[in-house]
Motif scaffolding. Structure first.
Motif, short mmCIF file in Angstrom:
data_model
loop_
_atom_site.label_atom_id
_atom_site.label_comp_id
_atom_site.label_asym_id
_atom_site.label_seq_id
_atom_site.Cartn_x
_atom_site.Cartn_y
_atom_site.Cartn_z
N ALA A 215 0.60 -1.00 0.32
CA ALA A 215 -0.34 -0.04 -0.24
C ALA A 215 0.95 0.81 0.29
CB ALA A 215 -1.19 -0.40 1.28
N GLU A 216 1.80 1.59 0.98
CA GLU A 216 2.93 2.04 0.76
C GLU A 216 3.24 2.85 -0.29
OE1 GLU A 216 4.46 3.75 3.43
OE2 GLU A 216 4.84 4.95 1.89
N ARG A 217 3.76 1.63 -1.57
CA ARG A 217 4.59 1.86 -2.80
C ARG A 217 3.62 2.67 -3.62
NH1 ARG A 217 8.07 -2.93 -5.86
NH2 ARG A 217 8.02 -1.67 -7.41
N LYS A 244 -11.95 1.92 -4.64
CA LYS A 244 -12.95 3.25 -5.08
C LYS A 244 -13.37 3.78 -3.35
CE LYS A 244 -15.17 0.87 -8.96
NZ LYS A 244 -16.14 0.01 -9.49
N GLU A 245 -14.88 2.92 -2.54
CA GLU A 245 -14.85 2.97 -1.85
C GLU A 245 -13.60 4.24 -1.00
OE1 GLU A 245 -18.86 0.45 -0.66
OE2 GLU A 245 -16.57 -0.85 -0.87
N LEU A 246 -12.93 3.96 -0.59
CA LEU A 246 -11.92 4.14 0.76
C LEU A 246 -10.96 4.54 0.32
CD1 LEU A 246 -11.80 0.07 2.72
CD2 LEU A 246 -12.96 2.15 3.53
N ALA A 247 -10.64 4.41 -1.18
CA ALA A 247 -9.23 5.60 -1.44
C ALA A 247 -9.75 6.78 -2.46
CB ALA A 247 -7.90 4.48 -1.94
N TYR A 248 -10.54 6.53 -3.21
CA TYR A 248 -11.09 7.04 -4.24
C TYR A 248 -10.33 7.30 -4.59
CZ TYR A 248 -13.15 9.15 0.43
OH TYR A 248 -13.31 8.63 2.05
N PHE A 343 -5.19 -3.98 2.13
CA PHE A 343 -4.35 -3.52 0.61
C PHE A 343 -5.64 -2.04 0.87
CE2 PHE A 343 -4.14 -1.51 -3.27
CZ PHE A 343 -2.88 -1.12 -3.52
N SER A 344 -7.09 -1.64 0.68
CA SER A 344 -7.52 -0.86 0.67
C SER A 344 -7.61 -0.44 1.69
CB SER A 344 -9.11 -0.85 0.43
OG SER A 344 -9.03 -1.33 -1.41
N CYS A 345 -8.06 -0.79 3.04
CA CYS A 345 -8.31 0.04 4.37
C CYS A 345 -6.66 0.55 4.29
CB CYS A 345 -8.19 -1.33 5.71
SG CYS A 345 -7.74 -0.59 7.31
N GLU A 346 -5.59 0.29 4.33
CA GLU A 346 -4.05 0.91 4.68
C GLU A 346 -4.22 2.09 3.49
OE1 GLU A 346 -2.40 -0.05 7.13
OE2 GLU A 346 -0.35 0.79 6.17
N ALA A 348 -6.34 3.65 2.30
CA ALA A 348 -6.83 5.25 2.46
C ALA A 348 -6.05 5.76 3.71
CB ALA A 348 -8.47 4.52 2.28
N THR A 349 -6.44 4.67 4.48
CA THR A 349 -5.10 5.70 6.75
C THR A 349 -3.81 6.14 5.45
OG1 THR A 349 -6.04 3.60 7.08
CG2 THR A 349 -4.26 4.76 7.98
N LEU A 350 -3.57 5.60 4.29
CA LEU A 350 -2.27 6.65 4.30
C LEU A 350 -2.13 7.67 3.67
CD1 LEU A 350 0.45 3.86 3.59
CD2 LEU A 350 0.28 5.15 5.20
N MET A 351 -3.94 7.95 2.82
CA MET A 351 -3.54 8.94 2.42
C MET A 351 -4.23 9.90 3.03
SD MET A 351 -5.02 6.89 -1.07
CE MET A 351 -4.68 8.65 -2.06
N GLY A 352 -5.37 9.73 4.35
CA GLY A 352 -5.70 10.23 5.60
C GLY A 352 -7.13 10.46 5.31
N HIS A 353 -7.77 9.68 4.94
CA HIS A 353 -8.98 9.03 4.39
C HIS A 353 -9.66 9.11 5.81
CE1 HIS A 353 -8.85 10.84 0.37
NE2 HIS A 353 -8.53 9.54 -0.02
N ASP A 354 -10.96 9.42 5.90
CA ASP A 354 -11.41 8.40 7.00
C ASP A 354 -12.05 7.34 7.10
OD1 ASP A 354 -13.58 7.32 8.70
OD2 ASP A 354 -14.79 9.32 9.08
N VAL A 355 -11.25 5.66 7.17
CA VAL A 355 -11.79 4.80 5.95
C VAL A 355 -13.23 4.30 6.65
CG1 VAL A 355 -11.09 2.32 7.07
CG2 VAL A 355 -9.43 4.30 6.35
N ASP A 356 -13.47 4.42 8.24
CA ASP A 356 -14.68 4.00 8.46
C ASP A 356 -16.22 4.31 7.97
OD1 ASP A 356 -13.40 2.40 9.99
OD2 ASP A 356 -13.59 3.58 11.78
N GLN A 357 -15.73 6.20 7.96
CA GLN A 357 -16.94 7.02 7.23
C GLN A 357 -16.53 7.73 5.61
OE1 GLN A 357 -19.90 8.97 9.28
NE2 GLN A 357 -19.73 7.48 11.14
#
Ligand code: BG6
Length: 368
Positions: A215-217, A244-248, A343-346, A348-357
Motif C-alpha cells: 500500500a505504501e508503494r 473506490k470506496e475507501l481510497a477514492y 490493501f484498501s484500508c491501509e 486510505a489510511t496513508l492518504m489520510g481518509h476516514d476509512v470508517d465513513q
C-alpha cells in the motif's frame, strides 16, 4: 471498542476468522450433514425449486456472484444474479418454484427490500441472507440464514461479505443435500474445507505487513486494475469496489478472459494490476490466468499476484506476490478477498481518509 485498532474496519477485517467460525457454528453435525433451522421452506418445496435468482447491492451482489458458481455446480439449479435495483424494473419471470435469495448485511437496504416485496407479490419464495437479526428484509422473507458476523460498523463491508459467502455455500450444500445432487461424503468434504477457513484466515492476516508495504508503494497510483476469473472474478470486482470506496482511486475489476476483448488497451507502463490466480487443478483456469498475466506484463503492467503459496509456475510473472492458502477454487474468494481489504484500508489510511465513513457513503441506504 476499537480494541486498539485505528479503525473499526481494520478491527472487523481482523475479526473475520471468528466471524466465519460463528457463521458455520451449529450448521452441520459431526458427519458434515447440514442443518439450517432458519429455513422455513419445507424440503419438499425446496425440491420443487427450478430457478434461483440472487439479488443484492454493492458488496452483497458480489457475494451473490460467487454463490452462483457454487450453487449451480453443486445443485444444477439454474441460478441468476442480479443487482436488486435492476431486478424489479425488468419484470422478471417469477413463479412458486423460483427461489429469490436476497443478500443484505443490514437487512434495510431499500433497493433490496423493494425487490423482495415484488418477488413476494409474484408468489416466489424468498430467502434472506442477512447479518441483522429482526431487520426488515428477513422479516418479510419466507426464510433467513443469519450470517452471525456481529455488528459491522465500518461502512465498507468486510466481515459482512465473508460471512455472506459462508451462508451462500451452506445454502448451496443444503440444497444439494435435500435434492440429492451431491453424495453425503462430497458435502462433508466441502464442510471440512469450510471448517478450516478460520485457520487459513489467521494465516492470511498474519501476513498483513506484506500488504501494508504494498500500500505504501501505491499511494500515488491514479488507477488500479483487478483481474480474476471464475469465482475469482467477483473477488476482482470486490477489490476494485473497496479501493473506490475507501481510497477514492479509479479502480476496475475484469474477468481475465475479457481482457483481450477491450480492457487490455488500458494497460500502460507501470499500471498496477492485481491478479487473483485460481488454484492449480484439473481445469485450465490456472493456466489461462497465467497467460493473461503474461500478456499484461509484456505490455508494461506491474503485476501483484495473489496465488497459492507454493505456486511456482506463476512466480516468473509476479512483480509482487501475495501468497494464499491452498483451498478449492469455489472457496478461494474467502481467503483471496482479505488481502484486498487490507490493501484498501491501509492505502486510505496513508492518504489520510476516514476509512470508517468514506465520503458520500452510508452504511445502509434506506431510499431507493
Ligand atoms: C452500500 C454500502 O450502501 O450498501 C455497501 O456502502 C453495501 O458496503 C451495500 O455493500 C449493500 O448493503 P447491505 O446492507 O444491503 O448489504
Amino acid at each position: 471498542e476499537k480494541d486498539g485498532y485505528d479503525w473499526f474496519m481494520r478491527k472487523e477485517i481482523f475479526e473475520q476468522p471468528r466471524a466465519v467460525a460463528d457463521a458455520l457454528l451449529g450448521r452441520h453435525d459431526e458427519s458434515g450433514l447440514l442443518q439450517l433451522d432458519e429455513v422455513r421452506i419445507s424440503d419438499d418445496e425446496l425440491r420443487e425449486i427450478d430457478k434461483i435468482i440472487i439479488i443484492g447491492c454493492g458488496t452483497a451482489n458480489y457475494a451473490g456472484m460467487v454463490a452462483k458458481y457454487a450453487i449451480e455446480h453443486w445443485t444444477r439449479i439454474p441460478c441468476e444474479v442480479e443487482l436488486a435495483h435492476e431486478f424489479r424494473y425488468r419484470d422478471p419471470i417469477l413463479t412458486r418454484n423460483t427461489l429469490v435469495v436476497a443478500i443484505s448485511q443490514s437487512g434495510e437496504t431499500a433497493d433490496t427490500l423493494m425487490a423482495i416485496r415484488h418477488a413476494v407479490k409474484q408468489r416466489a419464495r424468498v430467502l434472506a441472507i442477512c447479518n441483522t437479526n429482526g431487520s426488515t428484509i428477513p422479516r418479510e422473507s419466507d426464510a433467513v440464514i443469519y450470517t452471525h458476523a456481529g455488528p459491522e460498523i465500518g461502512v465498507a463491508s468486510t466481515k459482512g461479505f465473508l460471512t455472506q459467502l459462508i451462508a451462500c455455500y451452506l445454502l448451496g450444500l443444503y440444497l444439494a443435500q435435500v435434492r440429492g445432487t451431491k453424495f453425503g461424503d462430497e458435502i462433508a468434504a466441502v464442510v471440512r474445507e469450510l471448517s478450516q477457513m478460520p485457520a487459513h484466515l489467521e494465516r492470511v492476516l498474519g501476513d498483513a505487513q506484506r500488504v501494508y508495504d504494498l500500500a505504501e508503494r501505491f499511494k500515488d497510483a491514479k488507477s488500479v486494475l483487478f483481474l480474476g476469473r471464475h469465482a475469482g472474478f467477483p473477488v476482482a470486482l470486490e477489490g476494485a469496489l473497496k479501493l473506490k470506496e475507501l481510497a477514492y482511486i479509479h479502480a476496475e475489476g475484469f474477468a481475465a478472459g475479457e481482457l483481450k476483448h477491450g480492457p487490455i488497451a488500458l494497460i500502460d507502463q507501470g499500471l498496477p494490476v492485481f491478479c487473483v490466480v485460481p488454484p492449480r487443478g484439473r481445469d485450465q483456469l490456472h493456466d489461462k490466468m497465467i497467460s493473461a498475466i503474461q500478456e499484461i506484463r509484456a505490455r508494461g503492467a506491474l503485476t501483484i499476484v495473489l496465488a497459492e503459496e507454493d505456486d511456482d509456475e506463476v512466480l516468473p510473472y509476479a512483480d509482487l506476490l501475495i501468497p494464499l492458502p491452498t483451498v478449492p477454487t469455489l472457496l478461494q474468494p474467502v481467503v483471496a478477498t482479505v488481502p484486498l481489504q487490507l490493501f484498501s484500508c491501509e492505502l486510505a489510511t496513508l492518504m489520510g481518509h476516514d476509512v470508517d465513513q468514506p465520503r458520500n457513503l452510508a452504511k445502509s441506504v434506506t431510499v431507493e
